[in-house]
Scaffold this active site. Structure first.
Site, PDB file in Angstrom:
ATOM      1  N   GLU A   1      15.032   1.091   0.965  1.00  0.00           N
ATOM      2  CA  GLU A   1      13.587   0.900   0.984  1.00  0.00           C
ATOM      3  C   GLU A   1      12.880   1.875   0.045  1.00  0.00           C
ATOM      4  O   GLU A   1      13.312   3.007  -0.139  1.00  0.00           O
ATOM      5  CB  GLU A   1      13.044   1.070   2.405  1.00  0.00           C
ATOM      6  N   CYS A   2      11.759   1.419  -0.503  1.00  0.00           N
ATOM      7  CA  CYS A   2      10.970   2.257  -1.407  1.00  0.00           C
ATOM      8  C   CYS A   2       9.931   3.081  -0.665  1.00  0.00           C
ATOM      9  O   CYS A   2       9.206   3.860  -1.279  1.00  0.00           O
ATOM     10  CB  CYS A   2      10.274   1.390  -2.451  1.00  0.00           C
TER      11      CYS A   2
END
Length: 244
Positions: free
Chosen positions: A238-239
């Site tokens: 995930e960013c």
């Protein structure tokens, strides 16, 4: 449950919110993606926004939500390091779907960030997380605030990664309601939707990319690789936008 009751959920501790939402999610699991969007627009408070990274399957959620809620603000957090094909894809979809695109960026330009911090994405998990905080999380928080968002639609799917495998249709995040209409779709359903509506995958799909983000932290898929390994050198999936 009334809209007022749903608003009150934001005041509860996270565990209590999850428990309170469980019954609603059980009902939402039985609905189609289009019905979930319609339910959210009827039962959840506005303003409404849709986020998109304009990645491989982005056309699905952009088309689906925009057809039901035309002119919904579409939030893009632009790092300045996207692939040229991504910027072209953004222009193409914005024109084709008549999107109300809202682009948010970090306060520091990419060049300024590199001068101050170096190449954060080469500095392990801690560096990647700082990079994401600057370029993704802060701009998204600013977007939600400036657009007065109370309900946030996103195109995540459980099949995409282990970190998304157990996400519900409806949750709360960053003080707003978050709705994932296509959370239970598999790759075949995505393909069928694109075909039905004359939509395309991201241009890099044909070159072997399963997931597309920044040029410096995206790898082409190779046999034997998990999809998660194609992003952030396999250190993260995930960013930061869909965490917390």
């Amino acid at each position: 449950m009334s809209q007022l009751d749903l608003n009150a959920l934001n005041e509860l501790p996270k565990v209590d919110r999850v428990l309170a939402l469980a019954e609603i999610n059980a009902q939402l699991e039985t609905l189609s993606a289009e019905e979930r969007v319609a339910w959210a627009l009827e039962n959840l408070p506005g303003e409404y926004v849709l986020s998109s990274s304009f990645g491989i399957q982005a056309a699905v959620s952009l088309h689906l939500v925009n057809q039901i809620r035309p002119d919904i603000p579409v939030i893009l957090t632009d790092t300045g390091y996207l692939f040229p094909e991504t910027y072209q894809f953004i222009d193409e979809l914005t024109d084709k779907l008549k999107l109300n695109l809202k682009v948010y960026r970090a306060g520091e330009s990419p060049a300024w960030q590199e001068a101050r911090y170096g190449k954060l994405w080469e500095q392990g998990v801690e560096g990647i997380e700082k990079y994401n905080d600057i370029n993704k999380v802060e701009p998204m928080n600013r977007a939600l605030k400036e657009l007065k968002a109370q309900t946030w639609f996103a195109g995540l799917r459980r099949e995409q990664s282990g970190s998304r495998a157990h996400l519900p249709v409806l949750a709360t995040q960053r003080g707003v309601f978050k709705v994932l209409p296509i959370i239970d779709w598999d790759n075949r359903t995505v393909y069928q939707y694109l075909q039905k509506h004359g939509l395309k995958y991201h241009p890099l799909w044909d070159q072997g990319y399963l997931s597309v983000g920044d040029t410096h932290t995206t790898r082409k898929w190779e046999p034997g690789m998990a999809e998660e390994e194609t992003r952030f050198f396999g250190l993260k999936r995930e960013c930061g936008l869909h965490e917390g």
